[in-house]
Every structure is written in structure tokens, then in C-alpha cells.
Design a protein around this motif. Sequence first.
Motif, short mmCIF file in Angstrom:
data_model
loop_
_atom_site.label_atom_id
_atom_site.label_comp_id
_atom_site.label_asym_id
_atom_site.label_seq_id
_atom_site.Cartn_x
_atom_site.Cartn_y
_atom_site.Cartn_z
N ILE A 142 -27.38 9.60 0.03
CA ILE A 142 -28.17 8.88 1.02
C ILE A 142 -28.17 9.71 2.32
O ILE A 142 -27.10 9.99 2.87
N VAL A 201 -27.21 -5.84 -15.61
CA VAL A 201 -28.30 -5.04 -16.17
C VAL A 201 -29.13 -5.89 -17.13
O VAL A 201 -30.36 -5.80 -17.16
N ILE A 236 -24.26 7.15 -15.89
CA ILE A 236 -23.81 6.01 -15.08
C ILE A 236 -23.86 6.36 -13.58
O ILE A 236 -24.12 5.51 -12.73
N ASP A 237 -23.62 7.63 -13.26
CA ASP A 237 -23.66 8.05 -11.85
C ASP A 237 -25.02 7.76 -11.22
O ASP A 237 -25.12 7.35 -10.06
N LEU A 248 -25.49 4.00 -10.63
CA LEU A 248 -24.73 3.53 -9.48
C LEU A 248 -25.34 4.03 -8.17
O LEU A 248 -25.42 3.30 -7.18
N GLN A 249 -25.81 5.28 -8.18
CA GLN A 249 -26.42 5.83 -6.97
C GLN A 249 -27.72 5.10 -6.64
O GLN A 249 -28.00 4.80 -5.48
N ARG A 256 -28.44 2.02 -7.33
CA ARG A 256 -28.10 0.71 -6.77
C ARG A 256 -27.63 0.83 -5.32
O ARG A 256 -27.93 -0.01 -4.48
N THR A 257 -26.88 1.90 -5.05
CA THR A 257 -26.38 2.10 -3.69
C THR A 257 -27.53 2.35 -2.72
O THR A 257 -27.58 1.77 -1.63
#
Lengths: 394, 256
Positions: free
Chosen positions: B61, B136, B162-163, B166-167, B169-170
Motif C-alpha cells: 500500500i 470466502v 494466500i499472500d 490477504l494483500q 483484503r488489506t
Amino acid sequence: MKTFFFHLMPYADLDLSYTERHNSAWVTLPNSYFDRAVGQKLYARYIGELELADQLGFDGICVNEHHQTAYGLMPAPNLIAAALARSTKQAKIAILGRALPLVSNPVAVAEEFAMLDQMSGGRIITGFVRGIGTEYFASGVNPTYSHARYYEAHELILRAWTEVGPFRYHGRHYQFDYVNLWPRPLQQPHPPVWIPSQGSSETVEWCASAQRKYTYLQTFSPVKSAKKAFDLYRQVAEREGYESQPSQLGWAIPTYVAETDEIARRELKPHIEAFFNKFLHYPLEMRMPPGYSSIASTKSLIESKFAFRMMEMTAENLIELGMVVAGSAATVRERLAAYARDLGVGNLIAMLQIATLPAELTEKNLRLFAKDVMPYLREEGARTPRRVAEPATP
Amino acid sequence: MREATIEVAGTKLGYREAGAGATVLFLHGAAGASWDPLLDQLSGGYRVLAPEHPGFGRGQIPDWMMSVGDVAFFYLDLMQALQLRDVHLVGHGLGGWIAAEIAVRNTGALASLALLAPAGVETREAMFDDIFAWTVEEFARRQFHDAKLAQEWQRQQAELDIDIGLQNRTALARLGWNPRMHNPQLPYWLHRIDVPTLLMWGEDDQVVPFGCHVPFKREIRRAELVALPRSGHALPIERANEVGTRLDAFFRGAKG
């Protein structure tokens, strides 16, 4: 070793069958489960239990902050601390802690703590936390700013306590043109700061740094994780060029004392199981909102801790893991003394009221602990050998 | 379709590109960047550019990214850097929100605007459910009208790194945590959008409720609404043909 009585003030009358209809004791559990009259009784009872601990000679009593949950009824822990500041006489009052990122005005936190310090005659210990993931659902604060807001609020509070005002603070998340605390805190240079955590290495290193030397408090975790965190603290201290003291470490653990081991285990069992399986119950999405932790920590939590947290805990395996201490006074003091020695920890934060544990058993626990465990631990602490930093475990 | 990276004002951005002709700039939704069937179809007649939003995927980000408005300025920079003209700007869900925030700022490079079930504007009558509380499974179920497509989508998600999940979503939380997936100020500025605008919405959308079209339709002078019956949120996958055909006709009409 110093002993503190830690109270979460849970909604002890929680209808445990809620799990048949709801997947969380946090944020989404309808508050129709909260009976108003029961609430009034619980506050009176719990404040009384904290006051009793003061009378029984505990070194300190502890409160903390959680929001919108049956797990703890202290969304504003400073209110409880304020009541205790007047009704207790000698015990330290530890607020473990305020969840800094959740507040929009950290200066107000600095002010409230300064007031409490004055009102208690310098007996407060302050705690700073980020709040668990669920709090970001409850507060609306963006979890991707959790770390940044925490560090910024912490810096602002410390400066407000220690610098002569007025001064200007323009951060990314907080902006004030006038910071000028009336009152200033009583304790100098400022009230002690304790940092409760579940062992994130980033937090441990931050606490242990020479410029802070904050007391690090390991909460509700297996003894193995506690040891790892404490060892890291000592290593960081050594790297930073000072020797950490047992007083810089604390361990929070549910503790239950009864007449015999057998009675203790029998009496505690339903309550400790309710604590881990019903009160600490939330979906993964709520526990780990996006950005609350780094991708790497989120992944490792999903992979390890969660598997462990989500499994149905029994009193037996909790005792086995060292997440609970229960037994006769002799058993409990031997176990805790062994922990004090092995972990090099100087503060025991004993949670002696646990989930649904009723008033009579809580009082019995407090009294037995104070009479037959606490004096022994105090001496034990005096004999605790100086711990030497150990090499890092791979 | 080719994948590439460009740097705009110090921020690296991955994008996918296919086709030739007038430019369609497609902004993806909350589920992250993917080459959906709609993009395949559009690339038959247009040059389709589909960037992955800053902070999504393998990105970090950026420091400057605190709101959808910031992302809108970034895409205005991008259009300038690529010297894009007469762009057909299309956004889905979160991407629709970003597209609207771009258009209220500057429509100089735009030929048209198409908003596919855009987030960004909420009404009291049609409030969003909390996307961040969904598993999910639930996200899959809510996006699609057809349960089989939901299962298929979920299966594909499970195969992703998965990274990246998660990224994504962040980054989504950075933009849409509070206020949840909307900007209360946006309705006040929608009147600034002066290009032909097409609103397409599934009537059964369980992510961005259909009722949220009202302020868009009311405030944007040249807005036309296409309501799709028996459709959920995942229009670029589930209604690719129909949406693609409609968009093509709309782009042709908006051309001059």
C-alpha cells in the motif's frame, strides 16, 4: 515476585447455549443476552472482588478494555479504575490497557491517566494495547492504521506527560495545536507503562528497547510461548546494553486454588472451559481484520495459533499446556514458583475470576491465594536468581 | 493478453492489456484483478487496459493511498502519463467507486463512463452488509446468482497465492473500512459528471444492493440505468456476454 489480581469482568451469566445460534461472543452477539439487572449485580460484585484483593494485600489489581462483548464489561476501564482509586488503599491499579488506536483523541487518554494518577496517589500503572481484531469492527477504526496510530498515540501521550506544555503535535493521524496537560501525572517521570501482548516479536523488541524498558506482559498463552517472549526480551536488553530485571516481565494466567488438587480441578473445569470455548469465541474474520497484522504474522496465526485456539479446549489440556494453574495451595505455589524461576518473570498477573466462576468460588480463590500462595511467591521473588540472556532459539 | 508493469508518479503498477481500438480502461472490484470473460469479449473490439489497483496483489500500500479519492488522482496521473484520450472508463464494484471518483474530478480524458454495480454510494434504504465480516464462502455466494459459478469461483480463489488474497483484503480495508465501502461526500459531487454514463446493476446484487443506483441515476445528468434481472454482483463473469454487448452499443453511441 509481585502478585496482581486481574479481573476481566465478564458477563458471567451468559447463556452458554448462545453458540447454537451465534458464532461470536464479540460484536455480533445480540445484547438481548445482557440482562440489565444482572449487569448491576455483576458490577457491584466485581468491584467488590477487586477491593477485597486490595484488603488481602495483593500488590496490584488490574482492569482492561474490551468492547461489545460478553468477555469483559469494561469498555471504559478508567471508570472502574477511578472507582478503585477511591475505595482501595495500597494496591497498584493497573489499566491493561487502553487500546490506543481506537481513540480519536490520545490527549484525552493522557489526561485521564494523569487524573487517575493524582486521584490514586500515584498508584496507577498504565497499559497501552492495540486492542484485539474485534475492536476494529466495534470501533470502526481502520485496522490498516492500527500500528501507525498506536505508535503515534503512544508518542503523543508520553510527550504530554513529560514535556512542558503547550506544544504542538502534527502527526499523520493525530493533530493538536495545543497539548498542555492539566493535571500532570503525579509519578515521575511518568506512570509506569506495561505492554500486554500475546508474544509478537515486534512488540517484545519495542518494549525492551533501552529508551523504553516497558514491562512486557505475556497474556493467556502456553508456557512455551511465554518463555520464548521473555527470552527475546532479555536478549534485546543485552543487545541494547542493559540487564533486564524480572520486574520488567509479567505473566497473565488464570489461576485457581482450592482445598485439594482434585477439588480445584473439579470446581474450575466448567469455568475455564467456558472461558476458552465460549467467551474467547469469535470467527477468524473478526479476530484478524485486514491490515491488523502484517501478512506474514497473519499467515502464521492462521496456520498455527488458530488451529490451536479454535479447537475445543479442556481443562486438562489447558493445565498441560501451562495456560492455567489449578490445584491446592501447595501445588499452585510450587508451580508458580517454578515458573518464576524458569521464566525469570517478576510479576504474576493472576486471573482469579474466570468466565462463569461464581462469587463464592471467586472469593474462596482470592482468600486461599492470598493466604497460602502469595506470601510464598513474595519470598520466592526475592530469591529469584538473576537471569542471564540465553542464545536465540532458532 | 499481455501483462506488464508501468511506473506512474513513483508507484509501480501491474496491468493486463489486450485488443486494439478505442481504449477501455477497466477498474476491477473488491475480489482483485483478474482477466474476466467480459474483458476477453471487449478486447475483440477495443484496446482493453486492466490495471491492478495500487496496493493490491503483490504490491505494498503506497504511503499516499488513504482513500479512494487518492486512487482517483493516481489514475488521472496514469491516463496523463499514457496520453490516453477518449477513454471508455469502466469500473466494477470497488472499481466503479474509483471510476466515479475519477469522473467527478476530471472527465477531460473520458469519452464515457460505465459503472457496473459501483460501491461508493449508499442509501439509508439500501445499506451494504459488512464485506469484511464475510468468509470466502460467503463472499462467493453473495457475488453470484448461480451457485455453481460461486463454487467454481471459490475453487479458483483457493488456488491463488494466500499472500495475494490477504494483500487484496488489506488494500480493500485501507480504502473501504470506514466509512464502509462508500464516501458520504460523493453524492454531492456526482453532478459534475458530464460524459454519457451507463449504470448496470444486477437486481439481486447481494454485495452492492440494487437500490444504491438511485443517487447515481438522479445526480448524473446523462446517466442511463440498465437493470439486469436474476443477476448478482459478479457481472463481468456471470453476465459477461450481455454486459459486453450492452457496453459495445453504449461505447458506439457515446463516441462523438
